[in-house]
Scaffold this motif. Structure first.
Motif, short mmCIF file in Angstrom:
data_model
loop_
_atom_site.label_atom_id
_atom_site.label_comp_id
_atom_site.label_asym_id
_atom_site.label_seq_id
_atom_site.Cartn_x
_atom_site.Cartn_y
_atom_site.Cartn_z
N GLY A 262 -5.17 -2.01 1.05
CA GLY A 262 -5.98 -3.22 0.95
C GLY A 262 -5.15 -4.48 1.19
O GLY A 262 -5.67 -5.50 1.67
N ASN A 263 -3.86 -4.44 0.86
CA ASN A 263 -3.00 -5.62 1.06
C ASN A 263 -2.25 -5.56 2.39
O ASN A 263 -1.31 -6.32 2.61
CB ASN A 263 -2.02 -5.76 -0.11
CG ASN A 263 -1.10 -4.55 -0.25
OD1 ASN A 263 -1.08 -3.68 0.62
ND2 ASN A 263 -0.35 -4.50 -1.33
N GLY A 264 -2.67 -4.65 3.28
CA GLY A 264 -2.05 -4.57 4.61
C GLY A 264 -0.86 -3.64 4.66
O GLY A 264 -0.19 -3.53 5.68
N HIS A 265 -0.56 -2.92 3.55
CA HIS A 265 0.63 -2.07 3.60
C HIS A 265 0.41 -0.84 4.48
O HIS A 265 -0.71 -0.36 4.66
CB HIS A 265 1.14 -1.69 2.20
CG HIS A 265 0.35 -0.66 1.44
ND1 HIS A 265 0.13 -0.77 0.09
CD2 HIS A 265 -0.23 0.48 1.81
CE1 HIS A 265 -0.56 0.27 -0.32
NE2 HIS A 265 -0.80 1.06 0.71
N PRO B 105 3.61 -5.88 1.08
CA PRO B 105 3.84 -7.21 1.64
C PRO B 105 5.24 -7.71 1.28
O PRO B 105 5.72 -7.50 0.15
CB PRO B 105 2.75 -8.06 0.96
CG PRO B 105 1.65 -7.09 0.73
CD PRO B 105 2.32 -5.79 0.37
N GLY B 106 5.87 -8.34 2.24
CA GLY B 106 7.24 -8.83 2.04
C GLY B 106 8.29 -7.85 2.55
O GLY B 106 9.47 -8.19 2.63
N GLU C 82 -1.47 -4.67 -7.07
CA GLU C 82 -2.70 -4.35 -6.32
C GLU C 82 -2.72 -2.88 -5.90
O GLU C 82 -3.72 -2.18 -6.06
CB GLU C 82 -2.77 -5.26 -5.08
CG GLU C 82 -4.06 -5.12 -4.32
CD GLU C 82 -4.13 -6.05 -3.09
OE1 GLU C 82 -3.30 -6.97 -2.96
OE2 GLU C 82 -5.04 -5.82 -2.26
N THR C 83 -1.57 -2.39 -5.39
CA THR C 83 -1.50 -0.99 -4.96
C THR C 83 -1.62 -0.05 -6.15
O THR C 83 -2.31 0.97 -6.08
CB THR C 83 -0.17 -0.76 -4.19
OG1 THR C 83 -0.20 -1.60 -3.03
CG2 THR C 83 0.00 0.68 -3.77
#
Ligand code: GLP
Length: 248
Positions: A135-138, A144-145, A160-161
């Motif tokens: 969901g956070n683009g991973h 992320p980062g 979030e994950t």
């Protein structure tokens, strides 16, 4: 970047299986990298169907999974090794010794990550990479980062994950807080990539990854730099995209 929009998750699985099967036909030994999560399940069902029908042979296929939780025994029912055996490997004619999943129980985790990366390089690299998207683009567990050049290593999971993946565990506190993951750099070295995404809940993420800027804050956006990356996504997941794409 190729984007293929399909009606539903079953079609997504079928389309991705077609892409991979075409490529497999060309090679005597095939190196496939696989993802976990609920999204690739229709693809694995399709692989099983084709294998049982004698249309796809996995006897010389070698696999490398993207990631594994740190601290989970392979026999744990939420380990990614367990997931792969249950949802794919136990049902096709692959040799278990040809299937690789990072070892979340290694005594020297850093050394085992380096060894995993080396094994992939020494075998000549990955022919086809299957990805889902968090969901956070991973991608994998590259949160992320994550550095766009990163190789296989340990990552600490975001809240979030952990919350997203809590649905698979009895309670949120049971979700491991770290994982081994192939890096974004490892994924960028693969010859071809197919990223699968389904459902309206991933529409914003897919929009950011495909039509947003390349940024480590959305790790999947790095695929904009990959020479052979294909997204196979469902209609509802594509709802927020603004450009024209292939629809099947
Ligand atoms: C996990 C995996 C990812 C996967 C993601 C999305 O975090 N490490 O590889 O893409 O979940 O899972 P789902 O497909 O269930 O949404």
């Amino acid at each position: 970047m190729r984007v293929i929009i399909v009606k539903n998750a079953e079609e997504m699985g079928k389309k991705a299986a077609n892409l991979i099967a075409e490529e497999m036909k060309e090679k005597t030994s095939f190196i496939l990298s696989l993802a976990t999560g609920s999204t690739p399940l229709p693809l694995y069902k399709d692989f099983i169907k084709r294998n049982k029908a004698g249309e796809m042979d996995f006897s010389t296929v070698i696999t490398f999974n993207l990631d594994e939780y740190v601290g989970l025994d392979p026999a744990h029912n939420q380990s990614y090794r367990y997931f792969m055996n249950k949802n794919l490997f136990d049902h096709i004619n692959i040799l278990k010794k040809n299937t690789h999943v990072p070892n979340g129980m290694a005594e020297d985790i850093d050394a085992s990550c380096k060894e995993y990366e080396k094994m992939i390089d020494e075998i000549g690299g990955i022919d086809y990479q299957v990805l889902g998207i968090g969901g956070n683009g991973h991608i994998g567990f590259n949160e992320p980062g994550s550095s766009i050049g990163s190789l296989t290593r340990v990552k600490t999971l975001t809240d979030e994950t952990i919350s997203d993946n809590a649905r698979f565990f009895e309670k949120k506190e049971d979700v491991p807080t770290q994982a081994i993951t192939m890096g974004i750099g490892t994924i960028m070295k693969t010859k071809k990539v197919v990223l699968l995404a389904s459902g309206a809940n991933k529409a914003d993420t897919v929009k950011a990854a495909l039509e947003g800027p390349i940024t480590s804050m959305c790790p999947a956006s790095a695929l904009q730099l990959h020479r052979f990356a294909t997204y196979v996504i469902t209609e509802d997941c594509a709802a927020k995209l603004t450009l024209n794409y292939e629809t099947v």
